[in-house]
Design an enzyme around this catalytic site. Structure first.
Site, PDB file in Angstrom:
ATOM      1  N   ASP A  10       0.817  -1.126   0.201  1.00 52.86           N
ATOM      2  CA  ASP A  10      -0.123   0.081   0.021  1.00 52.86           C
ATOM      3  C   ASP A  10       0.845   1.356   0.086  1.00 52.86           C
ATOM      4  O   ASP A  10       0.447   2.339  -0.134  1.00 52.86           O
ATOM      5  CB  ASP A  10      -0.646  -0.066   1.217  1.00 52.86           C
ATOM      6  CG  ASP A  10      -0.023  -0.120   2.559  1.00 52.86           C
ATOM      7  OD1 ASP A  10       0.548  -0.989   2.604  1.00 52.86           O
ATOM      8  OD2 ASP A  10      -0.422   0.606   3.653  1.00 52.86           O
ATOM      9  N   ASP A  53       2.664  -7.697   0.787  1.00 55.21           N
ATOM     10  CA  ASP A  53       2.902  -6.976   2.099  1.00 55.21           C
ATOM     11  C   ASP A  53       1.964  -7.523   3.066  1.00 55.21           C
ATOM     12  O   ASP A  53       1.002  -8.021   2.525  1.00 55.21           O
ATOM     13  CB  ASP A  53       2.602  -5.523   1.556  1.00 55.21           C
ATOM     14  CG  ASP A  53       2.914  -4.443   3.148  1.00 55.21           C
ATOM     15  OD1 ASP A  53       3.736  -5.026   3.795  1.00 55.21           O
ATOM     16  OD2 ASP A  53       2.184  -3.483   3.009  1.00 55.21           O
ATOM     17  N   ASP A 328      -1.297 -65.595 -35.061  1.00 55.34           N
ATOM     18  CA  ASP A 328      -2.478 -65.228 -35.334  1.00 55.34           C
ATOM     19  C   ASP A 328      -3.589 -66.429 -35.066  1.00 55.34           C
ATOM     20  O   ASP A 328      -3.051 -67.548 -35.168  1.00 55.34           O
ATOM     21  CB  ASP A 328      -2.743 -65.031 -36.909  1.00 55.34           C
ATOM     22  CG  ASP A 328      -4.057 -64.466 -37.358  1.00 55.34           C
ATOM     23  OD1 ASP A 328      -4.196 -63.226 -37.916  1.00 55.34           O
ATOM     24  OD2 ASP A 328      -4.876 -65.322 -37.279  1.00 55.34           O
ATOM     25  N   ILE A 329      -4.665 -66.295 -34.484  1.00 61.84           N
ATOM     26  CA  ILE A 329      -5.499 -67.335 -34.152  1.00 61.84           C
ATOM     27  C   ILE A 329      -6.121 -67.688 -35.439  1.00 61.84           C
ATOM     28  O   ILE A 329      -6.484 -67.289 -36.135  1.00 61.84           O
ATOM     29  CB  ILE A 329      -6.660 -66.666 -33.126  1.00 61.84           C
ATOM     30  CG1 ILE A 329      -6.125 -65.915 -31.765  1.00 61.84           C
ATOM     31  CG2 ILE A 329      -7.478 -67.809 -32.773  1.00 61.84           C
ATOM     32  CD1 ILE A 329      -6.768 -65.504 -30.839  1.00 61.84           C
ATOM     33  N   ASN A 336     -16.442 -65.750 -33.601  1.00 61.55           N
ATOM     34  CA  ASN A 336     -17.270 -64.758 -33.496  1.00 61.55           C
ATOM     35  C   ASN A 336     -18.657 -65.182 -34.022  1.00 61.55           C
ATOM     36  O   ASN A 336     -19.774 -64.750 -33.696  1.00 61.55           O
ATOM     37  CB  ASN A 336     -16.680 -63.517 -34.305  1.00 61.55           C
ATOM     38  CG  ASN A 336     -16.065 -62.751 -33.491  1.00 61.55           C
ATOM     39  OD1 ASN A 336     -16.026 -62.577 -32.287  1.00 61.55           O
ATOM     40  ND2 ASN A 336     -14.879 -62.068 -34.221  1.00 61.55           N
ATOM     41  N   ASP A 345     -14.137 -61.863 -27.669  1.00 54.77           N
ATOM     42  CA  ASP A 345     -13.329 -61.184 -26.762  1.00 54.77           C
ATOM     43  C   ASP A 345     -13.039 -61.979 -25.671  1.00 54.77           C
ATOM     44  O   ASP A 345     -11.794 -61.506 -25.494  1.00 54.77           O
ATOM     45  CB  ASP A 345     -14.259 -59.861 -26.390  1.00 54.77           C
ATOM     46  CG  ASP A 345     -14.352 -58.715 -27.226  1.00 54.77           C
ATOM     47  OD1 ASP A 345     -13.937 -58.688 -28.395  1.00 54.77           O
ATOM     48  OD2 ASP A 345     -15.204 -57.832 -27.044  1.00 54.77           O
ATOM     49  N   GLU A 371      -6.798 -60.329 -33.919  1.00 57.39           N
ATOM     50  CA  GLU A 371      -6.562 -61.367 -33.507  1.00 57.39           C
ATOM     51  C   GLU A 371      -5.102 -61.887 -33.712  1.00 57.39           C
ATOM     52  O   GLU A 371      -4.764 -62.969 -33.769  1.00 57.39           O
ATOM     53  CB  GLU A 371      -7.500 -62.494 -33.610  1.00 57.39           C
ATOM     54  CG  GLU A 371      -8.143 -62.516 -34.905  1.00 57.39           C
ATOM     55  CD  GLU A 371      -7.459 -62.777 -36.125  1.00 57.39           C
ATOM     56  OE1 GLU A 371      -7.024 -61.674 -36.933  1.00 57.39           O
ATOM     57  OE2 GLU A 371      -7.210 -64.050 -36.502  1.00 57.39           O
TER      58      GLU A 371
END
Ligand code: GH3
Ligand code: MG
Length: 455
Positions: A10, A53, A328-329, A336, A345, A371
Site C-alpha cells: 500500500d 505486504d 494369429d488365431i 465370433n 473377446d 487377433e
C-alpha cells in the site's frame, strides 16, 4: 529465467523500490496497492509469483494469501510475504495462510533474488505437470488431482549430526510425520534413494562435512531428484542459503528453530510433494493408457512401432540377436460367428494371458491388431525363438478356452511366424514383414504350426 511477478504494497515507495530491482533482473512486474486489486490481477492474469505486504488497510496480507490459496485458479501461485513483522508467530500465521516464504523489510537483494528464482523454478515444474495432467483430464481419461484433499501424513528423513537437536526436531515433527533420523550424511543419501520420503530435512551442523554436498547429491540422483529439501542453518549464513537455493534446496529455516515454523514449513513441502506426485502419477497413467490395448492389457501397436526400433538399434549396437514372433488365431472368425463377439473377446483375453505367461520379463508382448499378436524377444537366437513359439502353440492348443455362456469350451489353435534380426539389413518393417510371411506360410501349410523365416 523470466517470470511475471506481482508486487503488492500500500506504500507507493515500497512498490517502486521492489519493482525497480525486479525489472533490473528482467522480470515482468505488475503492481497492486491493495488486497482486492491483487486478487483481481491474479484471477485475470497468469502470475508466477506474488510478493505480498502484510500490513495493509482494508484487507491484510494474511487474508489475501488465504483467499489466493482457497481459489482453485490461483492456489498454485507461490506467495512470498514481505513484512516488517519478524516474530515467529507471524511467520507461522503466514505459513498457515499458505505463504511459501518470507522476506523481512528492508529486503536484502541477495535473498530477494534467490527466493524469487527458486520459487519460480519450483512453480515451472508444477505448471508443466499440471498442464500434462490437464491434457489427460481433457481427453477424459481421469479426474484431475484435486488440491483440497485431506492431508496425508508425510514421511520425513531428518539428517542431523547432533543427538540433542535430533531429539528437539523429532519432537516437533512427531505430530505431522513419520520421521527417520540419521546422523551420517553419506548414509542418508542411500537411505533417501532406497525409500520414498516426502521431505528431507538437512541440519547444517556437521563437524567436518559440507551439508550442501548432500543437497547437491540428492538433486542429482534420479530417485531423489524431486524430494523437497529443507535446510536448517545458522543465523547470518546468507551465503550458504543463496548457494543452497541455487542448488535446488527447496526451503530453509534459521536456528533457533521455532517448532511451529518447522511444522508449518514441513507441511507446505509435504503437501506440494503429494500434489506433484499425484500429477506425475496421472501423467504416467495417461501414457500407459495411450500405449496399452484396452481389451487385453498388452501393449498396443503404437507402442510396438516406437519401441521395436529402439530394441533393434540396441541389439545391433551390442551385437546381440533379437527375434520376433507373430501369432494369429486360427479361424477366429468362426468363434465370433458361432458364439458371438463377446465370446470372441473372451478368447482374445485368455489368449493374451497365455502369451504373457509364455514370455520372459524382458520380452515385449503386444496386440498387433484384431487377433494378431507380436512378441519381441531381445537376446534370443532363432533356435530359442522356435522353442518359445512352439511352447506358446502348445499352451493354446493344450487347454480348451472357457467362455462364460454356459459350459461351452472352445478348442483354439494359433499359427506362428518367427524371424530373427539379420546383420545389417533389418528395419522394424522388414523384420515384421519377414515374420508375417512366415506366418502366412504357417497358415497355408495347414495352421496350428510354427514357421521360421529364412535367415
Ligand atoms: P485365419 O485362420 O486365416 O487367421 O482365419 P481367421 O478367421 O482367424 O481370420 P480372419 O482375418 O478372416 O478373421 C479375423 C476375425 O477377427 C474377424 C474379426 O471380426 C475378428 N476380430 C478382430 N478384432 C476383434 C475383437 O477385438 N474382438 C472380436 N471378438 N473379434 C475380433
Ligand atoms: Mg486369424
Amino acid at each position: 529465467m523470466t517470470a511475471r511477478i506481482l508486487v503488492v504494497d500500500d506504500v507507493p515507495a515500497n512498490l517502486k523500490l521492489l519493482e525497480a530491482r525486479l525489472v533490473a533482473e528482467y522480470f515482468d512486474v505488475l503492481t497492486a496497492s491493495d488486497g482486492r486489486s491483487a486478487l483481481a490481477v491474479c484471477e485475470n492474469t497468469p502470475v508466477d509469483l506474488v510478493l505480498l505486504d502484510i500490513m495493509m488497510p482494508d484487507m491484510d496480507g494474511f487474508e489475501v494469501c488465504e483467499r489466493l490459496k482457497a481459489n482453485n485458479r490461483t492456489t498454485h501461485i507461490p506467495v512470498v510475504m514481505v513484512t516488517a513483522l519478524d516474530q515467529p508467530s507471524d511467520r507461522v500465521r503466514g505459513l498457515k495462510a499458505g505463504a511459501d516464504d518470507f522476506l523481512t523489510k528492508p529486503v536484502n537483494d541477495l535473498q530477494l533474488m534467490s527466493r524469487v528464482k527458486s520459487l519460480v523454478r519450483l512453480k515451472n515444474v508444477s505448471d508443466e505437470l499440471r498442464l500434462r495432467a490437464q491434457t489427460a483430464h481433457t481427453i477424459g481419461l481421469q479426474e484431475l488431482a484435486r488440491a483440497d484433499r485431506p492431508d496425508e501424513p508425510g514421511n520425513v528423513l531428518l539428517v542431523d549430526g547432533r543427538a540433542s537437536s535430533q531429539e528437539r526436531l523429532l519432537r516437533a515433527l512427531k505430530p505431522i510425520a513419520e520421521v527417520a533420523v540419521i546422523s551420517d550424511p553419506q548414509a542418508a543419501l542411500f537411505e533417501a534413494a532406497e525409500n520414498s520420503f516426502d521431505l528431507v530435512i538437512v541440519n547444517a551442523n556437521f563437524d567436518d562435512y559440507d551439508p550442501l554436498r548432500l543437497c547437491s547429491q540428492l538433486r542429482s540422483l534420479e530417485r531423489t531428484r524431486f524430494i523437497p529439501i529443507l535446510l536448517v542453518t545458522e543465523q547470518g549464513s546468507e551465503e550458504m542459503i543463496v548457494r543452497a537455493l541455487e542448488l535446488g534446496v527447496t526451503d530453509y529455516i534459521m536456528r533457533p528453530v521455532d517448532p511451529n515454523e518447522l511444522v508449518a514449513r514441513s507441511l507446505t513441502q509435504i503437501r506440494r510433494k503429494h500434489c506433484n506426485d499425484q500429477l506425475r502419477a496421472s501423467v504416467q497413467h495417461t501414457i500407459e493408457l495411450a500405449i496399452t490395448d484396452d481389451l487385453t492389457g498388452l501393449h498396443n501397436r503404437r507402442y510396438l512401432d516406437s519401441h521395436l526400433k529402439l530394441l533393434i538399434d540396441r541389439a545391433r549396437a551390442r551385437g546381440r540377436p533379437l527375434s520376433i514372433c507373430i501369432t494369429d488365431i486360427d479361424r477366429f472368425k468362426l468363434v465370433n460367428d458361432t458364439h458371438g463377439h463377446d465370446a470372441g473377446d473372451e478368447v482374445l483375453r485368455e489368449f493374451a494371458r497365455r502369451v504373457r505367461a509364455t514370455v520372459r520379463g524382458a520380452d515385449l508382448a503386444c496386440r498387433f491388431g484384431g487377433e494378431e499378436f507380436v512378441i519381441v524377444m531381445p537376446d534370443t537366437t532363432p533356435e530359442m525363438a522356435a522353442i518359445v513359439a512352439e511352447r506358446l502353440r502348445l499352451m493354446v492348443e493344450g487347454r480348451a478356452f472357457g467362455i462364460s455362456q454356459g459350459d461351452t469350451v472352445l478348442n483354439v489353435t494359433a499359427s506362428l511366424g518367427i524371424a530373427t534380426l539379420r546383420p545389417g539389413d533389418d528395419t522394424p518393417e522388414a523384420l515384421l514383414k519377414r515374420a508375417d510371411t512366415a506366418l502366412y506360410e504357417a497358415k497355408n501349410n495347414g495352421r496350428n504350426r510354427v514357421v521360421a523365416a529364412a535367415a
